[in-house]
Design a protein around this motif. Sequence first.
Motif, PDB file in Angstrom:
ATOM      1  N   PHE A   9       1.182  -1.230   0.191  1.00  0.00           N
ATOM      2  CA  PHE A   9      -0.082  -0.096  -0.108  1.00  0.00           C
ATOM      3  C   PHE A   9       1.004   1.163   0.045  1.00  0.00           C
ATOM      4  CE2 PHE A   9      -2.482  -3.385   2.411  1.00  0.00           C
ATOM      5  CZ  PHE A   9      -3.797  -3.095   1.490  1.00  0.00           C
ATOM      6  N   SER A  10       0.126   2.471  -0.882  1.00  0.00           N
ATOM      7  CA  SER A  10       1.065   3.446  -0.355  1.00  0.00           C
ATOM      8  C   SER A  10       0.362   4.139   0.286  1.00  0.00           C
ATOM      9  CB  SER A  10       1.260   4.532  -1.694  1.00  0.00           C
ATOM     10  OG  SER A  10       0.107   4.572  -2.428  1.00  0.00           O
ATOM     11  N   PRO A  11       1.121   5.693   1.169  1.00  0.00           N
ATOM     12  CA  PRO A  11       0.022   6.713   1.962  1.00  0.00           C
ATOM     13  C   PRO A  11      -0.722   7.017   0.990  1.00  0.00           C
ATOM     14  CG  PRO A  11       2.448   6.838   2.432  1.00  0.00           C
ATOM     15  CD  PRO A  11       2.092   5.766   1.319  1.00  0.00           C
ATOM     16  N   LEU A  12      -2.118   7.258   2.166  1.00  0.00           N
ATOM     17  CA  LEU A  12      -3.393   8.840   1.116  1.00  0.00           C
ATOM     18  C   LEU A  12      -3.110   9.714   1.061  1.00  0.00           C
ATOM     19  CD1 LEU A  12      -6.636   6.798   2.734  1.00  0.00           C
ATOM     20  CD2 LEU A  12      -5.633   6.272   0.842  1.00  0.00           C
ATOM     21  N   TYR A  13      -2.480  10.497   2.052  1.00  0.00           N
ATOM     22  CA  TYR A  13      -1.629  11.908   2.151  1.00  0.00           C
ATOM     23  C   TYR A  13      -0.103  11.631   2.317  1.00  0.00           C
ATOM     24  CZ  TYR A  13      -0.776  16.528   2.996  1.00  0.00           C
ATOM     25  OH  TYR A  13      -0.467  17.971   3.275  1.00  0.00           O
ATOM     26  N   GLU A  14       0.765  11.971   2.020  1.00  0.00           N
ATOM     27  CA  GLU A  14       2.204  12.494   2.551  1.00  0.00           C
ATOM     28  C   GLU A  14       2.402  13.608   2.157  1.00  0.00           C
ATOM     29  OE1 GLU A  14       5.774  10.606   2.972  1.00  0.00           O
ATOM     30  OE2 GLU A  14       4.456   9.368   2.005  1.00  0.00           O
ATOM     31  N   PRO A  15       2.470  14.560   4.061  1.00  0.00           N
ATOM     32  CA  PRO A  15       2.970  15.155   3.741  1.00  0.00           C
ATOM     33  C   PRO A  15       3.721  15.912   3.636  1.00  0.00           C
ATOM     34  CG  PRO A  15       2.013  14.213   5.539  1.00  0.00           C
ATOM     35  CD  PRO A  15       2.152  13.196   4.814  1.00  0.00           C
ATOM     36  N   PRO A  16       4.123  17.230   3.219  1.00  0.00           N
ATOM     37  CA  PRO A  16       5.533  17.581   1.872  1.00  0.00           C
ATOM     38  C   PRO A  16       6.872  17.923   3.062  1.00  0.00           C
ATOM     39  CG  PRO A  16       3.933  19.611   3.098  1.00  0.00           C
ATOM     40  CD  PRO A  16       3.294  18.451   3.182  1.00  0.00           C
ATOM     41  N   SER A  17       5.979  17.655   4.534  1.00  0.00           N
ATOM     42  CA  SER A  17       8.138  18.132   4.683  1.00  0.00           C
ATOM     43  C   SER A  17       7.643  17.011   6.795  1.00  0.00           C
ATOM     44  CB  SER A  17       8.145  19.411   5.815  1.00  0.00           C
ATOM     45  OG  SER A  17       6.856  19.866   6.651  1.00  0.00           O
ATOM     46  N   GLY A  18       8.795  17.602   7.437  1.00  0.00           N
ATOM     47  CA  GLY A  18       8.331  15.833   8.360  1.00  0.00           C
ATOM     48  C   GLY A  18       8.184  16.724   9.940  1.00  0.00           C
ATOM     49  N   GLU A  19       7.724  17.675   9.308  1.00  0.00           N
ATOM     50  CA  GLU A  19       7.206  19.043  10.151  1.00  0.00           C
ATOM     51  C   GLU A  19       5.722  19.228  10.443  1.00  0.00           C
ATOM     52  OE1 GLU A  19       9.758  20.000   8.259  1.00  0.00           O
ATOM     53  OE2 GLU A  19      11.603  19.992   9.779  1.00  0.00           O
ATOM     54  N   ILE A  20       5.347  19.243   9.330  1.00  0.00           N
ATOM     55  CA  ILE A  20       4.371  19.013   9.022  1.00  0.00           C
ATOM     56  C   ILE A  20       3.499  17.911   9.532  1.00  0.00           C
ATOM     57  CG2 ILE A  20       1.846  19.353   7.224  1.00  0.00           C
ATOM     58  CD1 ILE A  20       3.691  21.078   5.422  1.00  0.00           C
ATOM     59  N   GLU A  21       4.115  16.711   9.382  1.00  0.00           N
ATOM     60  CA  GLU A  21       3.242  15.185   9.613  1.00  0.00           C
ATOM     61  C   GLU A  21       3.855  14.695  11.082  1.00  0.00           C
ATOM     62  OE1 GLU A  21       5.018  10.527   8.628  1.00  0.00           O
ATOM     63  OE2 GLU A  21       6.086  12.176   7.304  1.00  0.00           O
ATOM     64  N   SER A  22       4.761  15.824  12.079  1.00  0.00           N
ATOM     65  CA  SER A  22       4.646  15.463  12.826  1.00  0.00           C
ATOM     66  C   SER A  22       3.255  16.986  13.287  1.00  0.00           C
ATOM     67  CB  SER A  22       5.302  16.328  13.367  1.00  0.00           C
ATOM     68  OG  SER A  22       7.063  15.164  13.192  1.00  0.00           O
ATOM     69  N   ALA A  23       3.391  17.888  13.199  1.00  0.00           N
ATOM     70  CA  ALA A  23       2.109  18.723  13.514  1.00  0.00           C
ATOM     71  C   ALA A  23       0.669  18.187  13.584  1.00  0.00           C
ATOM     72  CB  ALA A  23       2.030  20.275  13.229  1.00  0.00           C
ATOM     73  N   LEU A  24       0.536  16.977  12.594  1.00  0.00           N
ATOM     74  CA  LEU A  24      -0.433  16.478  12.508  1.00  0.00           C
ATOM     75  C   LEU A  24      -0.717  15.283  13.383  1.00  0.00           C
ATOM     76  CD1 LEU A  24      -0.619  15.707   8.320  1.00  0.00           C
ATOM     77  CD2 LEU A  24      -2.302  17.596   9.825  1.00  0.00           C
ATOM     78  N   PHE A  25       0.244  14.640  13.539  1.00  0.00           N
ATOM     79  CA  PHE A  25       0.156  13.811  14.774  1.00  0.00           C
ATOM     80  C   PHE A  25      -0.288  14.105  15.844  1.00  0.00           C
ATOM     81  CE2 PHE A  25       1.876  10.623  18.020  1.00  0.00           C
ATOM     82  CZ  PHE A  25       2.184   9.750  17.438  1.00  0.00           C
TER      83      PHE A  25
END
Length: 147
Positions: free
Chosen positions: A57-73
């Motif tokens: 599988f591949s992710p439905l949404y890939e955040p543009p950066s690690g910071e955004i991914e951390s913020a979403l988490f």
Amino acid sequence: MNRNARINALLLLVVVALAVLPLALGLGDGKKEPFAGSDAEAETAITEIEPDYEPWFSPLYEPPSGEIESALFALQAALGAGVLAYYFGLRRGRRQGEQRARALPDGPETAHRTVPDDGAAGAERTEATAPADGAPGGAGKSGRGRA
């Protein structure tokens, strides 16, 4: 300090220790990304074992950066904590309401009682009752209401 305050202080101390100890002990030294998530660690381990591996599988949404991914988490964790806090607060409020309703002398159905008036003979007035703990707005422990 009461029991609940001691438990809260102990839990806060444990949380701080869990956050500070990995940094103080240098557990991330020598790594490119010292505190990467388990997903990245698993991907690295699988790629070392089987270089030709392709994910199913591949992710439905890939955040543009690690910071955004951390913020979403963090946002996901905060929303989850808010839902749990609301649920437990609602349960506690309902339980306290049931306890107060059971504490009423005549039961929850009767919120008023009739008592003789001190002035005229035979006259009666209605007086609000309150829980036995003496909460404001009612008869309290003495059995006499405010005039």
